[in-house]
Design a protein around this motif. Structure first.
Motif, mmCIF file in Angstrom:
data_model
loop_
_atom_site.group_PDB
_atom_site.id
_atom_site.type_symbol
_atom_site.label_atom_id
_atom_site.label_comp_id
_atom_site.label_asym_id
_atom_site.label_seq_id
_atom_site.Cartn_x
_atom_site.Cartn_y
_atom_site.Cartn_z
ATOM 1 N N VAL A 133 29.255 42.033 41.042
ATOM 2 C CA VAL A 133 31.262 43.283 41.302
ATOM 3 C C VAL A 133 31.793 41.901 40.524
ATOM 4 O O VAL A 133 32.260 42.068 39.389
ATOM 5 N N LEU A 134 31.173 40.271 40.097
ATOM 6 C CA LEU A 134 31.740 39.745 39.338
ATOM 7 C C LEU A 134 31.407 39.635 38.415
ATOM 8 O O LEU A 134 32.494 39.451 37.403
ATOM 9 N N ALA A 135 30.271 40.007 37.936
ATOM 10 C CA ALA A 135 30.039 40.156 36.606
ATOM 11 C C ALA A 135 30.830 41.467 35.465
ATOM 12 O O ALA A 135 31.131 41.268 34.969
ATOM 13 N N GLU A 136 30.986 42.497 36.370
ATOM 14 C CA GLU A 136 31.248 43.554 36.134
ATOM 15 C C GLU A 136 32.300 44.029 35.568
ATOM 16 O O GLU A 136 33.510 44.109 35.655
ATOM 17 N N SER A 137 33.567 42.518 36.996
ATOM 18 C CA SER A 137 35.416 42.423 36.797
ATOM 19 C C SER A 137 34.887 42.553 36.016
ATOM 20 O O SER A 137 36.104 42.339 34.559
ATOM 21 N N PHE A 138 34.436 41.211 34.733
ATOM 22 C CA PHE A 138 35.084 40.474 33.403
ATOM 23 C C PHE A 138 35.252 42.827 32.154
ATOM 24 O O PHE A 138 35.840 41.881 31.398
ATOM 25 N N PHE A 139 34.467 43.228 32.685
ATOM 26 C CA PHE A 139 34.919 44.585 32.116
ATOM 27 C C PHE A 139 35.382 45.247 32.144
ATOM 28 O O PHE A 139 36.443 45.873 31.240
ATOM 29 N N THR A 140 35.669 45.608 33.786
ATOM 30 C CA THR A 140 36.923 46.579 33.875
ATOM 31 C C THR A 140 38.418 45.707 34.249
ATOM 32 O O THR A 140 39.311 46.170 33.350
ATOM 33 N N LEU A 141 38.416 44.289 34.135
ATOM 34 C CA LEU A 141 39.745 43.276 33.969
ATOM 35 C C LEU A 141 39.063 42.597 32.859
ATOM 36 O O LEU A 141 39.197 40.717 33.668
ATOM 37 N N PRO A 142 39.329 42.773 32.349
ATOM 38 C CA PRO A 142 39.284 41.999 30.770
ATOM 39 C C PRO A 142 39.994 40.576 30.982
ATOM 40 O O PRO A 142 41.671 40.368 31.164
ATOM 41 N N VAL A 143 39.253 39.476 29.859
ATOM 42 C CA VAL A 143 39.912 38.688 30.009
ATOM 43 C C VAL A 143 41.497 38.822 29.295
ATOM 44 O O VAL A 143 40.736 38.897 27.682
ATOM 45 N N GLY A 144 42.673 38.528 29.875
ATOM 46 C CA GLY A 144 43.852 38.849 28.761
ATOM 47 C C GLY A 144 44.379 40.280 29.179
ATOM 48 O O GLY A 144 45.593 40.856 27.790
ATOM 49 N N GLY A 145 43.624 40.974 29.691
ATOM 50 C CA GLY A 145 43.864 42.188 30.405
ATOM 51 C C GLY A 145 45.076 42.713 30.324
ATOM 52 O O GLY A 145 45.446 43.654 31.161
ATOM 53 N N GLY A 146 46.126 41.663 31.533
ATOM 54 C CA GLY A 146 47.512 42.427 31.715
ATOM 55 C C GLY A 146 47.210 41.763 32.918
ATOM 56 O O GLY A 146 46.155 41.782 34.038
#
Length: 258
Positions: A150-163
């Motif tokens: 889930v942590l790895a997928e969070s970089f796609f669903t909650l991208p860095v700098g995405g708000g």
């Protein structure tokens, strides 16, 4: 002479340091690795190892100025996201801690407390036993691997700098009531059985006032409470699977993972 430009430093910070802050925050807050039993240096090395392992599969990271105000804002956002994911796991483990405390108080074992090495506080022995069982089941069923997924997928669903997603933290606040409700559901059979035992001793006191209920009732309540806990262990795995499934599903919802 080897020199690095500000753009190169910003690209390095964006591609490595920002994911590292999210991973480190998760490991600092999650129940198993984030406890006082694991030294901070070990957690830092583990964060670096996980970051290096998942970096090739991460989406492109933005290049930022390493000493700008925007960089500090993004770092704070990554720390909050990692802390959010770790706090969800803390809620799951606290279900069994609260359940053990309720049972210990009902059976008169609340005075038998021991220092919890994970949190550094005194907790009833029953709560500590439940914590050890949950920890072993959590590792045996590879739930920690699900957390890293889930942590790895969070970089796609909650991208860095995405708000900054404030609504996720409101969801955690509403989930606090679920912890108490789940703990009560877990201890309901044992509490009901102990209530029947206490009512029986009350009837005995009224029927035979000369009977010293304190010298007889306390040890019997303690022994019957241990027997009830032992019988309830037969259904412990099923209850753990139900709460673990709901907690991990909630973790995926918070990270908006599949």
């Amino acid at each position: 002479m080897f020199e690095l430009s500000s753009g190169q430093i910003g690209a390095w910070v964006g591609s490595f340091m920002l994911p590292l802050f999210r991973i480190s925050a998760l490991l600092m807050f999650m129940p198993l690795i984030g406890t006082q039993l694991v030294p901070g240096r070990v957690r830092l090395y583990l964060s670096l190892a996980i970051c290096l392992a998942i970096m090739p599969s991460l989406p492109p990271m933005p290049a930022i100025d390493a000493i700008s105000v925007e960089a500090f804002i993004w770092i704070a956002q990554e720390i909050l996201i990692g802390a959010m994911l770790g706090f969800v796991l803390q809620l799951f483990f606290q279900i069994f801690v609260i359940a053990g405390q309720i049972i210990a108080m009902q059976m008169g074992l609340g005075f038998a407390s021991m220092v919890d090495p994970a949190n550094g506080i005194s907790v009833p022995v029953i709560g500590q036993v439940f914590t050890i069982l949950v920890t072993l089941l959590f590792l045996a069923m590879n739930a920690h691997l699900v957390v890293f997924e889930v942590l790895a997928e969070s970089f796609f669903t909650l991208p860095v700098g995405g708000g900054f997603l404030l609504e996720n933290y409101w969801e955690i606040a509403h989930k606090l009531s679920w912890v108490l409700g789940a703990a009560l559901l877990l201890v309901l059979p044992a509490v009901t059985a102990l209530l029947v035992v206490n009512l029986a001793f009350g009837v005995m006191t009224r029927a035979a006032p000369q009977l010293n209920i304190f010298s007889i009732g306390f040890p019997l309540t303690l022994v019957l409470g241990l027997v009830i806990v032992w019988i309830g262990m037969a259904d412990f795995l099923a209850q753990y699977q139900m709460f673990a499934t709901e907690a991990l599903q909630f973790l995926r919802e918070m990270a908006r993972a599949r």
